[in-house]
Design an enzyme around this catalytic site. Structure first.
Site, PDB file in Angstrom:
ATOM      1  N   ASP A  69       0.880  -1.168   0.000  1.00  0.00           N
ATOM      2  CA  ASP A  69       0.000   0.000   0.000  1.00  0.00           C
ATOM      3  C   ASP A  69       0.911   1.209   0.000  1.00  0.00           C
ATOM      4  O   ASP A  69       1.812   1.320   0.839  1.00  0.00           O
ATOM      5  CB  ASP A  69      -0.966   0.029   1.190  1.00  0.00           C
ATOM      6  CG  ASP A  69      -2.101   1.002   0.885  1.00  0.00           C
ATOM      7  OD1 ASP A  69      -2.837   0.762  -0.099  1.00  0.00           O
ATOM      8  OD2 ASP A  69      -2.232   2.017   1.576  1.00  0.00           O
ATOM      9  N   ASP A 153       4.708   9.558 -10.967  1.00  0.00           N
ATOM     10  CA  ASP A 153       6.134   9.587 -11.312  1.00  0.00           C
ATOM     11  C   ASP A 153       6.566  10.835 -12.096  1.00  0.00           C
ATOM     12  O   ASP A 153       7.626  11.392 -11.810  1.00  0.00           O
ATOM     13  CB  ASP A 153       6.535   8.318 -12.094  1.00  0.00           C
ATOM     14  CG  ASP A 153       6.755   7.129 -11.170  1.00  0.00           C
ATOM     15  OD1 ASP A 153       6.769   7.323  -9.929  1.00  0.00           O
ATOM     16  OD2 ASP A 153       6.914   6.003 -11.672  1.00  0.00           O
ATOM     17  N   HIS A 178      10.596   4.319  -2.588  1.00  0.00           N
ATOM     18  CA  HIS A 178       9.901   3.857  -1.390  1.00  0.00           C
ATOM     19  C   HIS A 178       9.658   2.347  -1.459  1.00  0.00           C
ATOM     20  O   HIS A 178       9.913   1.621  -0.514  1.00  0.00           O
ATOM     21  CB  HIS A 178       8.565   4.605  -1.258  1.00  0.00           C
ATOM     22  CG  HIS A 178       7.750   4.637  -2.527  1.00  0.00           C
ATOM     23  ND1 HIS A 178       8.300   4.978  -3.749  1.00  0.00           N
ATOM     24  CD2 HIS A 178       6.448   4.328  -2.790  1.00  0.00           C
ATOM     25  CE1 HIS A 178       7.366   4.878  -4.683  1.00  0.00           C
ATOM     26  NE2 HIS A 178       6.246   4.487  -4.134  1.00  0.00           N
ATOM     27  N   ARG A 179       9.200   1.852  -2.632  1.00  0.00           N
ATOM     28  CA  ARG A 179       8.906   0.424  -2.764  1.00  0.00           C
ATOM     29  C   ARG A 179      10.197  -0.390  -2.738  1.00  0.00           C
ATOM     30  O   ARG A 179      10.255  -1.462  -2.136  1.00  0.00           O
ATOM     31  CB  ARG A 179       8.110   0.165  -4.055  1.00  0.00           C
ATOM     32  CG  ARG A 179       7.478  -1.227  -4.115  1.00  0.00           C
ATOM     33  CD  ARG A 179       6.437  -1.327  -5.229  1.00  0.00           C
ATOM     34  NE  ARG A 179       5.410  -0.318  -5.071  1.00  0.00           N
ATOM     35  CZ  ARG A 179       5.336   0.809  -5.778  1.00  0.00           C
ATOM     36  NH1 ARG A 179       6.200   1.047  -6.738  1.00  0.00           N
ATOM     37  NH2 ARG A 179       4.393   1.684  -5.538  1.00  0.00           N
TER      38      ARG A 179
HETATM   39  P1  IMP Z   1      -2.500   1.559  -3.898  1.00  0.00           P
HETATM   40  O1  IMP Z   1      -2.518   0.641  -5.063  1.00  0.00           O
HETATM   41  O2  IMP Z   1      -3.776   1.658  -3.165  1.00  0.00           O
HETATM   42  O3  IMP Z   1      -1.331   1.285  -3.001  1.00  0.00           O
HETATM   43  O4  IMP Z   1      -2.324   3.016  -4.522  1.00  0.00           O
HETATM   44  C1  IMP Z   1      -1.103   3.591  -4.648  1.00  0.00           C
HETATM   45  C2  IMP Z   1      -1.228   4.842  -5.498  1.00  0.00           C
HETATM   46  O5  IMP Z   1      -0.166   5.714  -5.098  1.00  0.00           O
HETATM   47  C3  IMP Z   1      -1.002   4.553  -6.980  1.00  0.00           C
HETATM   48  O6  IMP Z   1      -2.209   4.402  -7.661  1.00  0.00           O
HETATM   49  C4  IMP Z   1      -0.260   5.784  -7.436  1.00  0.00           C
HETATM   50  O7  IMP Z   1      -1.157   6.799  -7.742  1.00  0.00           O
HETATM   51  C5  IMP Z   1       0.537   6.194  -6.216  1.00  0.00           C
HETATM   52  N1  IMP Z   1       1.872   5.559  -6.230  1.00  0.00           N
HETATM   53  C6  IMP Z   1       2.341   4.578  -5.417  1.00  0.00           C
HETATM   54  N2  IMP Z   1       3.602   4.237  -5.755  1.00  0.00           N
HETATM   55  C7  IMP Z   1       3.927   5.022  -6.791  1.00  0.00           C
HETATM   56  C8  IMP Z   1       5.105   5.120  -7.587  1.00  0.00           C
HETATM   57  O8  IMP Z   1       6.108   4.395  -7.428  1.00  0.00           O
HETATM   58  N3  IMP Z   1       5.059   6.038  -8.560  1.00  0.00           N
HETATM   59  C9  IMP Z   1       3.994   6.849  -8.781  1.00  0.00           C
HETATM   60  N4  IMP Z   1       2.867   6.784  -8.105  1.00  0.00           N
HETATM   61  C10 IMP Z   1       2.829   5.866  -7.096  1.00  0.00           C
END
Ligand code: IMP
Length: 195
Positions: A69, A153, A178-179
């Protein structure tokens, strides 16, 4: 070892496999595991939502499941979009529409500090749970730059590299993102857990 990724995001799947394949871990999609869950992200924190997703997919597939998340926290917006990053601006928008709304909401702002956050949770069928968090500091650009990556990004600027995440190669992004950091921390915990 095979982990099911609790997400429909193909780009996250690729990033996870890039980072975890060195450990002999294969991350497969929900589809491959025969699950297609729509887990409601009702948590108030990245930790809560990450656990909700991993637990639901582990229970539905009977296999160890991993969830990320993640989101973007902008200082001058009091941490928004945060856990609402995927839904920022409303349902059904494209990534570009969302980051354009963000830029509009920050128009005239000189304080542009931001960070990306990722919380990885892995749930095992025996009840074991591993969690790791990673953060990447940066700032929000005044205009989008670059074609790579996904989500925010093109507007997430890394001052040390003088580039947005969208201008980095996959390897460069994974090394500082972060990931990438959360998965590195997760790798250590997993090695310990598996003995
Ligand atoms: P999740 O899938 O609920 O964790 O949503 C994460 C959201 O955060 C994504 O849909 C993106 O909009 C944003 N996000 C998370 N990681 C990244 C990244 O590495 N690059 C750009 N946007 C990110």
């Amino acid at each position: 070892m095979k982990l099911v990724l609790a997400s429909k995001n193909q780009k996250k799947l690729v990033e996870m496999n890039d980072i975890l394949s060195h450990l002999g871990i294969e991350v497969c999609s929900e589809e491959e595991a025969g699950v297609g869950l729509e887990v409601e992200e009702t948590g108030a924190t990245f930790e809560e939502n990450s656990l909700l997703k991993a637990k639901a997919v582990m229970e539905a597939s009977g296999l160890p499941a991993i969830a990320d998340d993640s989101g973007l926290c902008v200082e001058c917006l009091n941490g928004a979009p945060g856990v609402y990053s995927a839904r920022y601006g409303g349902e059904g928008l494209s990534d570009e529409e969302r980051y354009r709304i963000l830029l509009e909401n920050m128009r005239g702002q000189m304080t542009r500090a931001a960070k990306f956050v990722s919380v990885i949770t892995c749930c095992f069928p025996n009840g074991g749970v591993l969690t790791a968090r990673g953060e990447c500091p940066g700032s929000i650009a005044y205009a989008p730059m670059g074609e790579g990556g996904f989500g925010y990004d093109p507007v997430f600027f890394v001052p040390e590299l003088k580039k947005t995440f969208a201008q980095l190669s996959a390897e460069e992004k994974n090394a500082i993102s972060h990931r990438g950091k959360a998965l590195e921390a997760f790798k250590e915990k997993l090695e310990e857990y598996l003995g």
